[in-house]
Design a protein around this motif. Sequence first.
Motif, PDB file in Angstrom:
ATOM      1  N   VAL A  33       0.709  -1.246   0.099  1.00 56.65           N
ATOM      2  CA  VAL A  33      -0.110   0.054   0.001  1.00 56.65           C
ATOM      3  C   VAL A  33       0.962   1.094   0.003  1.00 56.65           C
ATOM      4  N   ILE A  34       0.445   2.326  -0.739  1.00 55.92           N
ATOM      5  CA  ILE A  34       1.112   3.471  -0.941  1.00 55.92           C
ATOM      6  C   ILE A  34       0.277   4.675  -0.692  1.00 55.92           C
ATOM      7  N   VAL A  35       0.526   5.564   0.129  1.00 55.56           N
ATOM      8  CA  VAL A  35      -0.102   7.006   0.234  1.00 55.56           C
ATOM      9  C   VAL A  35       0.807   7.985   0.343  1.00 55.56           C
ATOM     10  N   ASP A  36       0.758   8.822  -0.850  1.00 60.47           N
ATOM     11  CA  ASP A  36       1.623   9.936  -0.945  1.00 60.47           C
ATOM     12  C   ASP A  36       0.826  11.213  -0.370  1.00 60.47           C
ATOM     13  N   THR A  37       1.032  11.831   0.610  1.00 62.60           N
ATOM     14  CA  THR A  37       0.525  12.685   1.166  1.00 62.60           C
ATOM     15  C   THR A  37       0.833  14.315   0.710  1.00 62.60           C
ATOM     16  N   SER A  38       2.005  13.923   0.096  1.00 57.17           N
ATOM     17  CA  SER A  38       2.710  15.569  -0.500  1.00 57.17           C
ATOM     18  C   SER A  38       2.280  15.740  -1.930  1.00 57.17           C
ATOM     19  N   GLY A  39       1.937  14.639  -2.878  1.00 53.87           N
ATOM     20  CA  GLY A  39       1.806  14.990  -4.292  1.00 53.87           C
ATOM     21  C   GLY A  39       2.917  15.152  -4.971  1.00 53.87           C
ATOM     22  N   LYS A  40       4.345  15.163  -4.508  1.00 53.37           N
ATOM     23  CA  LYS A  40       5.351  15.270  -4.990  1.00 53.37           C
ATOM     24  C   LYS A  40       6.041  13.890  -5.992  1.00 53.37           C
ATOM     25  N   VAL A  41       5.323  12.890  -5.538  1.00 49.70           N
ATOM     26  CA  VAL A  41       6.154  11.489  -6.432  1.00 49.70           C
ATOM     27  C   VAL A  41       5.060  11.363  -7.739  1.00 49.70           C
ATOM     28  N   ALA A  42       5.599  11.102  -8.782  1.00 51.36           N
ATOM     29  CA  ALA A  42       5.087  10.651  -9.936  1.00 51.36           C
ATOM     30  C   ALA A  42       4.373   9.599  -9.851  1.00 51.36           C
ATOM     31  N   LEU A  43       3.024   9.630 -10.439  1.00 51.33           N
ATOM     32  CA  LEU A  43       1.994   8.290 -10.283  1.00 51.33           C
ATOM     33  C   LEU A  43       2.660   6.909 -10.860  1.00 51.33           C
ATOM     34  N   GLN A  44       3.252   7.029 -11.883  1.00 53.88           N
ATOM     35  CA  GLN A  44       4.170   5.696 -12.500  1.00 53.88           C
ATOM     36  C   GLN A  44       5.034   5.407 -11.507  1.00 53.88           C
ATOM     37  N   GLU A  45       5.959   6.156 -11.050  1.00 52.14           N
ATOM     38  CA  GLU A  45       7.000   5.861 -10.096  1.00 52.14           C
ATOM     39  C   GLU A  45       6.526   5.089  -8.876  1.00 52.14           C
ATOM     40  N   ASN A  46       5.118   5.461  -8.563  1.00 51.42           N
ATOM     41  CA  ASN A  46       4.680   4.832  -7.355  1.00 51.42           C
ATOM     42  C   ASN A  46       3.982   3.379  -7.703  1.00 51.42           C
ATOM     43  N   VAL A  47       3.483   3.258  -8.938  1.00 50.05           N
ATOM     44  CA  VAL A  47       2.853   2.177  -9.365  1.00 50.05           C
ATOM     45  C   VAL A  47       4.066   1.131  -9.534  1.00 50.05           C
ATOM     46  N   ASN A  48       5.123   1.599  -9.890  1.00 56.79           N
ATOM     47  CA  ASN A  48       6.184   0.639 -10.193  1.00 56.79           C
ATOM     48  C   ASN A  48       6.869  -0.034  -8.728  1.00 56.79           C
ATOM     49  N   LEU A  49       6.475   0.762  -7.732  1.00 55.96           N
ATOM     50  CA  LEU A  49       7.175   0.410  -6.342  1.00 55.96           C
ATOM     51  C   LEU A  49       5.888  -0.666  -5.694  1.00 55.96           C
ATOM     52  N   LEU A  50       4.890  -1.032  -6.356  1.00 58.18           N
ATOM     53  CA  LEU A  50       3.733  -1.814  -5.753  1.00 58.18           C
ATOM     54  C   LEU A  50       4.252  -3.208  -5.978  1.00 58.18           C
ATOM     55  N   ALA A  51       3.841  -4.204  -4.972  1.00 55.99           N
ATOM     56  CA  ALA A  51       3.944  -5.420  -4.962  1.00 55.99           C
ATOM     57  C   ALA A  51       2.695  -5.923  -5.936  1.00 55.99           C
ATOM     58  N   LEU A  52       2.636  -7.063  -6.220  1.00 57.20           N
ATOM     59  CA  LEU A  52       1.569  -7.683  -6.831  1.00 57.20           C
ATOM     60  C   LEU A  52       0.115  -7.591  -5.993  1.00 57.20           C
ATOM     61  N   GLY A  53      -0.780  -6.819  -6.780  1.00 58.47           N
ATOM     62  CA  GLY A  53      -1.976  -6.509  -5.935  1.00 58.47           C
ATOM     63  C   GLY A  53      -2.091  -5.435  -5.234  1.00 58.47           C
ATOM     64  N   GLY A  54      -0.961  -4.859  -5.216  1.00 57.77           N
ATOM     65  CA  GLY A  54      -0.754  -3.338  -4.440  1.00 57.77           C
ATOM     66  C   GLY A  54      -1.970  -2.323  -4.805  1.00 57.77           C
ATOM     67  N   LYS A  55      -2.100  -1.401  -3.868  1.00 54.71           N
ATOM     68  CA  LYS A  55      -2.885  -0.390  -3.997  1.00 54.71           C
ATOM     69  C   LYS A  55      -2.319   0.910  -3.516  1.00 54.71           C
ATOM     70  N   ILE A  56      -2.815   1.887  -4.375  1.00 50.99           N
ATOM     71  CA  ILE A  56      -2.303   3.352  -4.019  1.00 50.99           C
ATOM     72  C   ILE A  56      -3.650   3.959  -3.738  1.00 50.99           C
ATOM     73  N   GLY A  57      -3.434   4.748  -2.416  1.00 48.78           N
ATOM     74  CA  GLY A  57      -4.641   5.700  -2.094  1.00 48.78           C
ATOM     75  C   GLY A  57      -4.435   6.966  -2.424  1.00 48.78           C
ATOM     76  N   MET A  58      -5.005   7.643  -3.224  1.00 49.14           N
ATOM     77  CA  MET A  58      -4.767   9.162  -3.844  1.00 49.14           C
ATOM     78  C   MET A  58      -5.647  10.088  -2.834  1.00 49.14           C
ATOM     79  N   ILE A  59      -4.944  10.970  -1.914  1.00 52.90           N
ATOM     80  CA  ILE A  59      -5.439  11.888  -1.093  1.00 52.90           C
ATOM     81  C   ILE A  59      -5.228  13.302  -1.795  1.00 52.90           C
ATOM     82  N   THR A  60      -4.288  13.331  -2.656  1.00 50.63           N
ATOM     83  CA  THR A  60      -4.005  14.599  -3.113  1.00 50.63           C
ATOM     84  C   THR A  60      -3.684  14.143  -4.693  1.00 50.63           C
ATOM     85  N   THR A  61      -3.382  15.513  -5.434  1.00 46.20           N
ATOM     86  CA  THR A  61      -3.243  15.116  -6.840  1.00 46.20           C
ATOM     87  C   THR A  61      -1.590  14.772  -7.178  1.00 46.20           C
TER      88      THR A  61
END
Length: 321
Positions: free
Chosen positions: A208-236
């Motif tokens: 699971v990833i939650v970026d509170t700052s909005g400073k990390v590129a979306l694809q960069e976070n997707v690449n960090l996820l394990a199989l079946g991983g989730k990103i919670g978006m609370i900012t752009t």
Amino acid sequence: MKAAYINQVGDAGEIQFGELPTPELHEDDVLIKVKAVSVNNVDTFVRSGGFKTNLTFPFVIGRDAVGEVLESGSQVTQFHAGQLVWTNSMGYDGRQGITSEFAAIPAERLNAVPDGVDPIQLIAAVHSAATAVILLQHHLQLESGQKVLVEGAAGHVGTKLIQVAHTMGARVLTTSNPNDFDNLKRLGSDKTLDYHGNWQTSASGVDVIVDTSGKVALQENVNLLALGGKIGMITTPADVNATLESRSFYTTDKQLIGFVISHAELPQLQVAAKVLNDQFAQGNLLDDQVLVKSLSFAREAHELLQTGGVKEKLVLVPDGK
């Protein structure tokens, strides 16, 4: 009563501070004498019209308040005069706000303040803490033993995410300035990463990833996820118009979940309130640095939030408190 209100949506200059009638008490309401209100970014979105919701003018701004029960409606039995209570879902969706000397709150949206808990610290914490609980428990369904990455973890929401995830039995990774490492470890971070460096190599394979700052590129976070991983978006995210590598995204069962607490349903808010009160009673989640001003400071408070001119949690109190 004195209140901070607007007659139309717009910039912070629309906020007025003056006399309004004390709200009418309905049979399912509780009338409180307001002790403190917190000021959150979502309040600026409602006031500006950026968050579209039903408003009745003059509209009292703000959503989170703590106060003392003065009187209960005829259908309310769970609260009594003199009791300290809090709410975090007023000021939108047709409900008047709480930046005022008195407020009428539906009993179903009201919670008792646990014994011995500082009401100022409680109301400073509620918005971020409820966001963390509902996001992690309901939307991301974080499980014990999973790895969660909180990016920009030293802020108000980030510190709450750490503590909630830790109590859920997750392994918590955080990014922040190294100056914040000791505090984040104290709150429950298992691995602290310097966001100035190449921290990504130490954060791959998270659930699971939650970026509170909005400073990390979306694809960069997707690449960090394990199989079946989730990103919670609370900012752009930083790359507003990002495109995803769609094939690798769906073939690895990854999920992208947006969350705005103003869309949380009442049962979710009520479940979260029980979790928060249990944690508050244990002295947890009450770690915010608070800047206390009077209710008449509401306009300036909104301006400070929008310009990033304050790091502390803004809390407003009636004059003389």
